[in-house]
Design a protein around this motif. Structure first.
Motif, short mmCIF file in Angstrom:
data_model
loop_
_atom_site.label_atom_id
_atom_site.label_comp_id
_atom_site.label_asym_id
_atom_site.label_seq_id
_atom_site.Cartn_x
_atom_site.Cartn_y
_atom_site.Cartn_z
N HIS A 166 0.74 -1.33 -0.25
CA HIS A 166 0.09 -0.29 0.32
C HIS A 166 1.10 1.27 -0.49
O HIS A 166 1.90 1.34 0.67
N ALA A 167 0.63 2.37 -0.79
CA ALA A 167 1.43 3.66 -1.56
C ALA A 167 1.53 4.28 0.17
O ALA A 167 2.15 4.90 0.31
N GLY A 168 0.43 4.29 0.97
CA GLY A 168 0.42 4.97 2.32
C GLY A 168 1.15 4.45 3.43
O GLY A 168 1.75 5.36 4.03
N THR A 169 1.15 3.81 3.09
CA THR A 169 1.28 2.41 4.89
C THR A 169 2.50 1.75 4.96
O THR A 169 4.07 2.53 5.85
N ALA A 170 2.84 1.03 3.47
CA ALA A 170 4.79 0.80 3.90
C ALA A 170 5.53 1.95 3.96
O ALA A 170 5.82 2.56 2.56
N PRO A 171 6.01 1.09 4.46
CA PRO A 171 8.15 2.29 4.87
C PRO A 171 9.01 1.82 3.80
O PRO A 171 8.84 0.68 3.11
N ARG A 172 9.51 2.96 2.73
CA ARG A 172 10.17 2.56 1.90
C ARG A 172 11.20 1.32 2.83
O ARG A 172 11.61 0.16 1.54
#
Lengths: 413, 413
Positions: free
Chosen positions: B229-235
């Motif tokens: 998920h683009a909003g949750t997963a840290p880089r």
């Protein structure tokens, strides 16, 4: 509340079964869901919701942007309603819970209130917002944005999908219900949702009280070069749109590389034309999804996107459009207190936490007192076919929602 | 030859008109051609060729891989035939000349020979090879590769396009003609083609004698990460297939960056999944097209592709398949001399030059004495809708081809 609590009528098995049944519409081979906004699968899922709602005495209505409302009439018709729900559209390889849970939990809450013999003073409406995910029609949260007056209906109706089908044309294929105004007054909104992050699962909390939503800016970047023959054109004479797009994305990765790991920078869509092995690409269109909890950092990074694109496009041309901008939001303390009190009264362990993902509640926050209830999901995973939440956690979230709605809508026997 | 030269019956207007008429099949709005191999447009164009050939007494035949032959019977049925042609499939945004010219020039040459009252001792066959471009079915030059025995028929029939349609299934939709063996003996092959480079136009030569073909290796690279998920997963916790693919391509660009500008390195196809703005990409499949005139350099660079991919994939998985490998080729001096003599006798200015692009002639070279005749194209451009060649240059090339075929097939009154 004690024995009279309506949440004791929340039925964990029924709630779970409805997740399974709704997941049939757009089911993928690997157990996930592909239910694009305003697709035939969306239409079928809407009819299923209405089928469940009708025996409870709820009335289906929809507004001009295609939001679906299942209305439990309140005792006082002059009062604005309390809304609760989420969305039933999904990512192309999405799961069974993201969105669907909020709608089904609200339906379960209404069913529990009725089973407890309660009637609300304010109407309670179970809502499925149109196109939250934004994968068929970008950007997402169209239904809630229109409802909150943040985006014009005309703009939304004109948006086209990759096949050139407009929202207006797709809406004409949806089942129709008696119309309701858009926008219209609303008293309060509560949305239940899976966390889409690892915090609640890791710390063992069945319920989270959401403090606010990460801000988000989205862009569409179009890089234009020139087609050329892979065998003949020397590197120095090419205007290769793919290599230029890669140079731009590299520069954006450097721009957004923060030591704390709080910036969320994603290039999710990236389409190359003509996309043939022996032709130097003439164009690339890609998406940027940029998020942060801090309004100042989000503003500063987002404002630099266009310049970074332009200074790294080399011999190609680049055009940057900002598609959406949502500043970080804090839900009102009054609502957070109300949800926390409900969880506390039920003895359900809970903690406060922010939402990393965007939600329809972010737009409703502009229109009324708004809050969110999170439940844990396995490994913090969402937007994937193996997205998973436990039946007991879903039921706990629905119980907290039931008590919260009972208070907001002033339910009484 | 003097007055008896058959090439004086080459009709520039007829040749030009046939280019315009053939371009109707798959015509694009911007004046180009999109005629994919074994498509309905390909079928219609084949029927048009047959319509032109039949009044001349040519017989249409095809082989098991879908090559089309228009046969002018020779006086001595025991001798193997002389073939001349090219292909009529195009790039998705291709032009009117790449391929089509070689087929129409061969037809024009046969028409001129007949008008001159000549009959060949060896049969002359105008050929349209199946799927030279390789954009619907990769890799290309399928028909000529099968004809030369360089690729098995079974392998080719099993290849599928992006919609899952096999070559075998697509062949069943083509017009059928009396069958001819695959492979079979052939005496010689001459292919006329636009240069697809700037040399002839820049230096003012209407005709080029092709010395050989650049070597080419092609690959398919599959990078596999994990959706998030683009909003949750840290880089730091992402396995972003797009970023990994970009890191790989950057390393390949460094590998192939030669100061002389002779290496041709192209990533033309690049497909991202699930390709949704708010989902971290889980996979990228991209093409590599690598070419060079020098066999040693091509071998050394090509052999390092897989390692470079693997060492730059980061937290993602990468798989590299080599799809095709064609070493640089030199056409026999005897054939080059023959073509040069024909141009000289006609007083048409000419020069020798290599081909940067691959051609069906590269495979025929494995089966018989082979040569190519180039004509200039505007700005050296091909694989584009605005690809262009002048009617007079097309006719000059056809004249040289006519004289060359007259000699190879031993034409006599």
């Amino acid at each position: 509340m004690s024995l009279a609590r309506p949440s004791r009528f929340v039925d964990q098995d029924r709630l779970w079964r409805r997740h399974e049944e709704l997941a049939r519409f757009g089911a993928t081979a690997r157990g996930g869901v592909n239910r694009q906004a305003l697709s035939p699968e969306d239409a079928a899922a809407r009819l299923q919701l209405v089928d469940w709602a009708r025996p409870l005495g709820l009335t289906a209505k929809s507004d001009a942007v295609g939001n679906l409302f299942l209305v439990l009439k309140g005792r006082d018709a002059a009062l604005s309603p309390v809304l609760s729900g989420s969305h039933i559209d999904s990512q192309p390889t999405g799961g069974r819970f993201d969105g669907a849970y909020g709608v089904l939990a609200a339906l379960e809450a209404v069913e529990a209130l009725l089973a407890a013999g309660l009637r609300p003073r304010r109407s309670i409406e179970v809502v499925a917002w149109m196109n939250e995910e934004g994968s068929r029609y970008a950007p997402g949260m169209m239904g809630s944005a229109a409802f909150a007056g943040a985006r014009s209906l005309a703009d939304i109706l004109a948006v086209r999908d990759a096949d050139g089908v407009s929202v207006e044309a797709a809406l004409a294929c949806m089942p129709s219900f008696p119309p309701v105004d858009l926008p219209r007054p609303v008293h309060a909104y509560v949305e239940a949702h899976i966390e889409q992050g690892p915090v609640l699962e890791r710390e063992g909390f069945p319920v989270g009280i959401v403090t606010g939503i990460q801000g988000k800016r989205t862009y569409r970047v179009t890089v234009t070069g020139e087609e050329a023959h892979a065998g003949t054109a020397p590197r120095g004479e090419r205007r290769d749109a793919l290599f230029a797009a890669m140079d731009i994305v590299s520069a954006l990765r450097r721009l957004t590389d923060d030591p704390e790991g709080l910036v969320r920078f994603t290039v999710g869509a990236f389409t190359v034309r003509p996309n043939a092995p022996s032709v130097v690409p003439s164009s690339v269109v890609f998406s940027i999804d940029l998020r942060h909890y801090d309004a100042g950092i989000l503003a500063s990074l987002g404002d630099r996107v266009e310049t970074v694109c332009e200074t790294n496009a080399g011999v190609c041309h680049v055009a940057v459009e900002e598609l959406s901008r949502a500043d970080p939001k804090s839900f009102p303390v009054s609502m957070r207190d109300r949800i926390r009190a409900a969880a506390g009264a039920l003895g359900i362990p809970h903690r406060d936490l922010p939402s990393a993902a965007g939600h329809d509640a972010g737009y409703l926050h502009l229109a009324c007192e708004t809050g969110m209830i999170f439940v844990p999901c396995r490994d913090g995973v969402s937007h994937r076919e193996d997205e998973w939440a436990e039946p007991a956690a879903l039921a706990d979230g629905a119980r907290v929602l039931t008590e919260t709605l009972a208070g907001l809508a002033d339910c009484a026997p």
